[in-house]
Design a protein around this motif. Structure first.
Motif, mmCIF file in Angstrom:
data_model
loop_
_atom_site.group_PDB
_atom_site.id
_atom_site.type_symbol
_atom_site.label_atom_id
_atom_site.label_comp_id
_atom_site.label_asym_id
_atom_site.label_seq_id
_atom_site.Cartn_x
_atom_site.Cartn_y
_atom_site.Cartn_z
ATOM 1 N N ASP A 56 31.138 36.399 29.733
ATOM 2 C CA ASP A 56 30.379 35.812 30.832
ATOM 3 C C ASP A 56 31.232 35.700 32.099
ATOM 4 O O ASP A 56 30.773 36.027 33.198
ATOM 5 C CB ASP A 56 29.858 34.419 30.455
ATOM 6 C CG ASP A 56 28.729 34.462 29.448
ATOM 7 O OD1 ASP A 56 28.068 35.510 29.318
ATOM 8 O OD2 ASP A 56 28.499 33.428 28.787
ATOM 9 N N LEU A 57 32.452 35.238 31.946
ATOM 10 C CA LEU A 57 33.356 35.045 33.076
ATOM 11 C C LEU A 57 33.596 36.348 33.833
ATOM 12 O O LEU A 57 33.717 36.356 35.056
ATOM 13 C CB LEU A 57 34.684 34.474 32.578
ATOM 14 C CG LEU A 57 35.723 34.113 33.626
ATOM 15 C CD1 LEU A 57 35.243 32.955 34.473
ATOM 16 C CD2 LEU A 57 37.044 33.769 32.951
ATOM 17 N N THR A 58 33.618 37.451 33.102
ATOM 18 C CA THR A 58 33.887 38.762 33.705
ATOM 19 C C THR A 58 32.608 39.544 33.982
ATOM 20 O O THR A 58 32.666 40.728 34.320
ATOM 21 C CB THR A 58 34.803 39.594 32.793
ATOM 22 O OG1 THR A 58 34.172 39.752 31.508
ATOM 23 C CG2 THR A 58 36.162 38.926 32.640
ATOM 24 N N ALA A 59 31.464 38.895 33.839
ATOM 25 C CA ALA A 59 30.159 39.520 34.077
ATOM 26 C C ALA A 59 29.970 40.776 33.233
ATOM 27 O O ALA A 59 29.396 41.762 33.680
ATOM 28 C CB ALA A 59 29.950 39.821 35.560
ATOM 29 N N THR A 60 30.459 40.724 32.007
ATOM 30 C CA THR A 60 30.283 41.831 31.068
ATOM 31 C C THR A 60 29.001 41.588 30.287
ATOM 32 O O THR A 60 28.889 40.617 29.543
ATOM 33 C CB THR A 60 31.487 41.941 30.113
ATOM 34 O OG1 THR A 60 32.675 42.085 30.892
ATOM 35 C CG2 THR A 60 31.335 43.111 29.170
ATOM 36 N N GLN A 61 28.033 42.464 30.453
ATOM 37 C CA GLN A 61 26.720 42.292 29.855
ATOM 38 C C GLN A 61 26.817 42.255 28.337
ATOM 39 O O GLN A 61 27.456 43.100 27.715
ATOM 40 C CB GLN A 61 25.799 43.425 30.280
ATOM 41 C CG GLN A 61 24.385 43.272 29.773
ATOM 42 C CD GLN A 61 23.500 44.409 30.240
ATOM 43 O OE1 GLN A 61 23.908 45.263 31.013
ATOM 44 N NE2 GLN A 61 22.278 44.430 29.754
ATOM 45 N N HIS A 62 26.152 41.254 27.739
ATOM 46 C CA HIS A 62 26.071 41.125 26.281
ATOM 47 C C HIS A 62 24.875 40.252 25.953
ATOM 48 O O HIS A 62 24.309 39.606 26.824
ATOM 49 C CB HIS A 62 27.367 40.534 25.695
ATOM 50 C CG HIS A 62 27.615 39.104 26.090
ATOM 51 N ND1 HIS A 62 27.401 38.066 25.232
ATOM 52 C CD2 HIS A 62 28.048 38.560 27.256
ATOM 53 C CE1 HIS A 62 27.705 36.928 25.849
ATOM 54 N NE2 HIS A 62 28.096 37.201 27.077
ATOM 55 N N ASP A 63 24.493 40.264 24.673
ATOM 56 C CA ASP A 63 23.387 39.396 24.284
ATOM 57 C C ASP A 63 23.897 37.960 24.223
ATOM 58 O O ASP A 63 25.088 37.711 24.208
ATOM 59 C CB ASP A 63 22.783 39.828 22.951
ATOM 60 C CG ASP A 63 23.689 39.532 21.761
ATOM 61 O OD1 ASP A 63 24.868 39.183 21.967
ATOM 62 O OD2 ASP A 63 23.232 39.663 20.621
ATOM 63 N N HIS A 64 22.985 37.021 24.242
ATOM 64 C CA HIS A 64 23.337 35.613 24.129
ATOM 65 C C HIS A 64 22.613 35.039 22.922
ATOM 66 O O HIS A 64 21.406 35.250 22.778
ATOM 67 C CB HIS A 64 22.918 34.842 25.384
ATOM 68 C CG HIS A 64 23.804 35.104 26.546
ATOM 69 N ND1 HIS A 64 23.778 36.276 27.266
ATOM 70 C CD2 HIS A 64 24.775 34.355 27.095
ATOM 71 C CE1 HIS A 64 24.682 36.225 28.225
ATOM 72 N NE2 HIS A 64 25.302 35.077 28.139
ATOM 73 N N PRO A 65 23.320 34.315 22.046
ATOM 74 C CA PRO A 65 22.651 33.725 20.884
ATOM 75 C C PRO A 65 21.555 32.750 21.323
ATOM 76 O O PRO A 65 21.680 32.089 22.355
ATOM 77 C CB PRO A 65 23.774 32.972 20.160
ATOM 78 C CG PRO A 65 25.036 33.556 20.704
ATOM 79 C CD PRO A 65 24.735 34.035 22.090
#
Length: 123
Positions: free
Chosen positions: A100-109
């Motif tokens: 999140d801090l690096t704005a790296t796209q990923h899913d969120h639980p």
């Protein structure tokens, strides 16, 4: 954490049972500058094998650093350049925070701890 990790506790295992163009890479352990090449090698091998839908499962990853983030961005760009995509899933705790801090796209639980709720973002 000094960037040195025990390679015996870190791995990337490919599961290509989803079909001829998809692969899930299950990563585990701590990834830092000394071993993030394991991820790069797994991305390259998947793309060389014709896998265009790459899912990177970080469920069992407990630490990542800036060099790992760079490796993820390069891997995602390589997948995109090959006509595919890379989805990062199941990141939690400190790993999700760094993504999140690096704005790296990923899913969120999901808040209830259930299935991940994808959160689209542009980078």
């Amino acid at each position: 954490m000094d960037g040195t990790v025990d390679p015996r506790t870190t791995s990337v295992v490919a599961d290509d049972s989803a079909g001829p163009t998809a692969v899930t890479l299950h990563a585990s352990g701590e990834f830092a500058r000394d071993n993030c090449d394991l991820l790069a090698t797994a991305f390259s091998a998947a793309l060389a094998a014709g896998r265009r839908a790459i899912t990177l499962d970080l469920r069992d990853v407990t630490f990542i650093d800036a060099s790992t983030i760079r490796t993820l961005w390069i891997g995602r760009a390589a997948a995109r350049d090959a006509g595919g995509a890379m989805l990062i899933v199941n990141a939690a705790g400190q790993v999700a925070w760094v993504l999140d801090l690096t704005a790296t796209q990923h899913d969120h639980p999901a808040p209830d701890g259930g299935s991940p709720a994808p959160q689209p973002r542009t980078v």
